[in-house]
Motif scaffolding. Sequence first.
Motif, PDB file in Angstrom:
ATOM      1  N   VAL A   1     -14.921 -16.487  22.346  1.00 42.55           N
ATOM      2  CA  VAL A   1     -14.065 -15.336  21.892  1.00 42.55           C
ATOM      3  C   VAL A   1     -14.466 -15.079  20.587  1.00 42.55           C
ATOM      4  N   ASP A   2     -14.638 -13.617  20.553  1.00 45.67           N
ATOM      5  CA  ASP A   2     -14.763 -12.715  19.324  1.00 45.67           C
ATOM      6  C   ASP A   2     -13.687 -12.770  18.573  1.00 45.67           C
ATOM      7  N   VAL A   3     -13.785 -13.502  17.002  1.00 46.31           N
ATOM      8  CA  VAL A   3     -12.870 -13.382  16.200  1.00 46.31           C
ATOM      9  C   VAL A   3     -13.306 -13.190  14.962  1.00 46.31           C
ATOM     10  N   GLU A   4     -12.732 -12.107  14.370  1.00 36.65           N
ATOM     11  CA  GLU A   4     -13.067 -11.681  12.917  1.00 36.65           C
ATOM     12  C   GLU A   4     -12.056 -12.257  11.883  1.00 36.65           C
ATOM     13  N   LEU A   5     -12.439 -13.043  10.924  1.00 35.03           N
ATOM     14  CA  LEU A   5     -11.591 -13.439  10.013  1.00 35.03           C
ATOM     15  C   LEU A   5     -11.399 -12.652   8.796  1.00 35.03           C
ATOM     16  N   VAL A   6     -10.327 -12.691   8.436  1.00 36.79           N
ATOM     17  CA  VAL A   6      -9.935 -11.943   7.121  1.00 36.79           C
ATOM     18  C   VAL A   6      -8.934 -12.976   6.181  1.00 36.79           C
ATOM     19  N   ASP A   7      -9.396 -13.570   5.274  1.00 35.14           N
ATOM     20  CA  ASP A   7      -8.949 -14.678   4.486  1.00 35.14           C
ATOM     21  C   ASP A   7      -8.243 -13.824   3.235  1.00 35.14           C
ATOM     22  N   VAL A   8      -7.023 -14.422   2.925  1.00 34.32           N
ATOM     23  CA  VAL A   8      -6.272 -14.059   1.589  1.00 34.32           C
ATOM     24  C   VAL A   8      -6.319 -15.470   0.851  1.00 34.32           C
ATOM     25  N   PRO A   9      -7.272 -16.000   0.257  1.00 35.90           N
ATOM     26  CA  PRO A   9      -7.185 -17.275  -0.377  1.00 35.90           C
ATOM     27  C   PRO A   9      -5.778 -17.696  -1.059  1.00 35.90           C
ATOM     28  N   LEU A  10      -5.299 -16.689  -2.084  1.00 34.55           N
ATOM     29  CA  LEU A  10      -3.988 -16.837  -2.800  1.00 34.55           C
ATOM     30  C   LEU A  10      -2.825 -16.267  -2.081  1.00 34.55           C
ATOM     31  N   GLY A  11      -3.068 -15.995  -0.852  1.00 29.12           N
ATOM     32  CA  GLY A  11      -1.902 -15.404  -0.171  1.00 29.12           C
ATOM     33  C   GLY A  11      -0.964 -16.256   0.422  1.00 29.12           C
ATOM     34  N   HIS A  12       0.325 -16.259   0.307  1.00 30.23           N
ATOM     35  CA  HIS A  12       1.541 -16.858   1.038  1.00 30.23           C
ATOM     36  C   HIS A  12       1.678 -16.234   2.469  1.00 30.23           C
ATOM     37  N   HIS A  13       2.227 -16.868   3.270  1.00 36.50           N
ATOM     38  CA  HIS A  13       2.886 -16.330   4.473  1.00 36.50           C
ATOM     39  C   HIS A  13       3.784 -15.202   4.161  1.00 36.50           C
ATOM     40  N   GLY A  14       3.558 -13.962   4.857  1.00 36.35           N
ATOM     41  CA  GLY A  14       4.109 -12.784   4.455  1.00 36.35           C
ATOM     42  C   GLY A  14       3.591 -12.112   2.952  1.00 36.35           C
ATOM     43  N   PHE A  15       2.144 -12.345   2.741  1.00 31.26           N
ATOM     44  CA  PHE A  15       1.604 -12.073   1.548  1.00 31.26           C
ATOM     45  C   PHE A  15       1.769 -10.607   1.170  1.00 31.26           C
ATOM     46  N   GLU A  16       2.062  -9.573   2.195  1.00 31.43           N
ATOM     47  CA  GLU A  16       2.215  -8.169   1.712  1.00 31.43           C
ATOM     48  C   GLU A  16       3.239  -7.898   1.191  1.00 31.43           C
ATOM     49  N   LEU A  17       4.248  -8.823   1.141  1.00 26.18           N
ATOM     50  CA  LEU A  17       5.365  -8.739   0.270  1.00 26.18           C
ATOM     51  C   LEU A  17       5.488  -9.697  -0.753  1.00 26.18           C
ATOM     52  N   THR A  18       5.146 -10.753  -0.709  1.00 27.01           N
ATOM     53  CA  THR A  18       5.252 -11.691  -1.791  1.00 27.01           C
ATOM     54  C   THR A  18       4.189 -11.706  -2.834  1.00 27.01           C
TER      55      THR A  18
ATOM     56  N   PRO B   1       1.700  -8.728  -3.943  1.00 24.75           N
ATOM     57  CA  PRO B   1       1.095  -7.645  -3.718  1.00 24.75           C
ATOM     58  C   PRO B   1      -0.094  -7.380  -4.943  1.00 24.75           C
ATOM     59  N   THR B   2      -0.999  -8.408  -4.553  1.00 23.92           N
ATOM     60  CA  THR B   2      -2.280  -8.231  -5.443  1.00 23.92           C
ATOM     61  C   THR B   2      -3.326  -7.328  -4.977  1.00 23.92           C
ATOM     62  N   ASP B   3      -4.366  -7.080  -5.870  1.00 24.59           N
ATOM     63  CA  ASP B   3      -5.460  -6.628  -5.069  1.00 24.59           C
ATOM     64  C   ASP B   3      -6.216  -7.402  -4.165  1.00 24.59           C
ATOM     65  N   GLU B   4      -6.087  -8.611  -4.256  1.00 23.51           N
ATOM     66  CA  GLU B   4      -6.906  -9.394  -2.817  1.00 23.51           C
ATOM     67  C   GLU B   4      -5.965  -9.094  -1.805  1.00 23.51           C
ATOM     68  N   SER B   5      -4.651  -8.826  -1.590  1.00 21.37           N
ATOM     69  CA  SER B   5      -3.729  -8.676  -0.623  1.00 21.37           C
ATOM     70  C   SER B   5      -4.224  -7.577   0.012  1.00 21.37           C
ATOM     71  N   ARG B   6      -4.218  -6.404  -0.996  1.00 18.62           N
ATOM     72  CA  ARG B   6      -4.282  -5.006  -0.484  1.00 18.62           C
ATOM     73  C   ARG B   6      -5.769  -4.906   0.364  1.00 18.62           C
ATOM     74  N   ALA B   7      -6.797  -5.520  -0.254  1.00 19.45           N
ATOM     75  CA  ALA B   7      -8.184  -5.409   0.171  1.00 19.45           C
ATOM     76  C   ALA B   7      -8.001  -6.260   1.690  1.00 19.45           C
TER      77      ALA B   7
ATOM     78  N   LEU C   1       0.820  -1.091  -0.014  1.00 22.25           N
ATOM     79  CA  LEU C   1       0.148   0.005   0.042  1.00 22.25           C
ATOM     80  C   LEU C   1       1.005   1.384  -0.016  1.00 22.25           C
ATOM     81  N   ASP C   2       0.487   2.342  -0.762  1.00 22.72           N
ATOM     82  CA  ASP C   2       1.389   3.620  -0.750  1.00 22.72           C
ATOM     83  C   ASP C   2       0.565   4.483   0.377  1.00 22.72           C
ATOM     84  N   ALA C   3       1.399   4.453   1.345  1.00 26.24           N
ATOM     85  CA  ALA C   3       0.986   5.183   2.650  1.00 26.24           C
ATOM     86  C   ALA C   3       2.084   6.583   2.575  1.00 26.24           C
ATOM     87  N   PRO C   4       1.546   7.650   2.822  1.00 23.36           N
ATOM     88  CA  PRO C   4       2.283   8.791   2.801  1.00 23.36           C
ATOM     89  C   PRO C   4       3.299   8.792   4.240  1.00 23.36           C
TER      90      PRO C   4
END
Length: 512
Positions: free
Chosen positions: A472-489, A491-497, A277-280
């Motif tokens: 326990v209240d758990v909210e799941l966010v799934d990245v079906p096509l993501g690997h461990h460390g998906f933010e780097l490995t 960088p897809t629209d799915e990962s950004r979302a 993500l492009d964060a200022p």
Amino acid sequence: MTAFVLVSGPFTGGWVWEETAGRLRAAGAEAYPVTLAGMGDRRGEAGPGTDLETHVEDLVRLVDGIAAADLVLVGHGYGLHPVLGAADRRPERVSRVVALDTPLPQDGEAAVRSVPDPEVRARLADPAWTAADHGPIPPPTRDTWPRWGSTEGVPAAALERLERLAAPQPPGTLTRPLHLTGAASALPVTGVLCTANGSSIDLIRMLVESGPPQFRALADDRMRFLELATGHWPMLSVPGELAETLLRAAAGEGHRVSAPERVEAPERPTHLLPFLLDAPEAARERQGRIDLHLPEATDGPGAVPRPAVVFVHGGPVAPDQRPTPRDTPFFLGYGRYAASLGVVGVTLDHRLHGLADYPQAAGDLAEAVERVRADPRVDGDRIALWFFSTGGLLAADWLAAPPPWLRCVAANYPAFAPLPGWGAVESRFRPVLALGSGSGVPPVVLTRAGLEHPAFAATVQEFLDAAEKNGVDVELVDVPLGHHGFELTDPTDESRAAVEQATSAVLRRLRA
């Protein structure tokens, strides 16, 4: 004929290889179990100058006296340091190096860097400590042997013999840096991984794909990997299977791990890839082990304290790794992104340098949180802790006794229990057991990678089952096509979302 030179880890000598050496000889090979200088008995009567160089010279003399054309050097634990030193001196004589359940050290690296016992590591790092005053390092006790590697599978009689015959380790063997000229850099290397000690081909693959840059070398064509389903002492637990595995290694067998192909910046180490993500850029203020990424208008007239998110990295991370986690694009990205959304993003360098360091890292995190809460620009009653990867084990304390100001716990592709073979991790660091009745446990935002390493995925599922049982209240966010460390490995629209969704969920709970 193949000849095997067998060099074991600290506190031991050639006696640990007796049965494996016998099996190798029965198969038609030569075997040379090595007892290095000063390691022959419990008295620790090594000369005052005994160090790594002494042991390298021991092996060079042995290599020079072996006539076999096919020479395999096997290093286990500390033993891999003198093995690599000898291979560097005699590369033309060595046909293969076998790293037995031990990572490959680099030029200039001392064995103390990878000593798993934090007490021994701290003692050797103390400038006031000298071998002249304190002598050699005493061998482990029955209770502390697991700090040096899993003893799973070792029969009781063999474990008793290990403890009885273990010798003190000359400190210079651990503190003198390994000197490599690069002469042996092209030699084939086989890593024999002991799965009950936490190593596996799957884990190597994950490290190559998403770990620190040094792991990319494991994908080199000269590297092969074999597995043994046992602990760190296969010469004692499965000596016959180890002999068969060494013969396979000498024949060039083994699995090769390939590095992933990336369209963007393939030459850049994974941990230095850009954040997705492009964060200022935000104002960043360094306070000891933490950096505060500050949103606009946190100072001056009318400024109000802001909630804070503390981002907690995994590991172990080598103490001399640069950049440190908080200076990598990954955590800079998360810190800046949090600040852009109006909260204080806190990044932290904690001291998880080895598996036995979780108490030290937990202390660093607790101290960091108190510092953050005391900052007048932070709303001390609205704090979230966000854990990544093996940093997830550090969530245990906060889930077991959650303070009222902890509004949310988040975790991305976490380990929620020690991985297989991680016996050196204290039992307290098991978030899956920390949920109790669920009463008072803060909500959890959990981001899962669909292509996760199985050992991590198993701990997450165990945590989810316990959370459901305890309400326990758990909210799941799934990245079906993501690997461990998906933010780097990945960088897809799915990962950004997924990052946006998880961050939104955390902030919603912080501001509730």
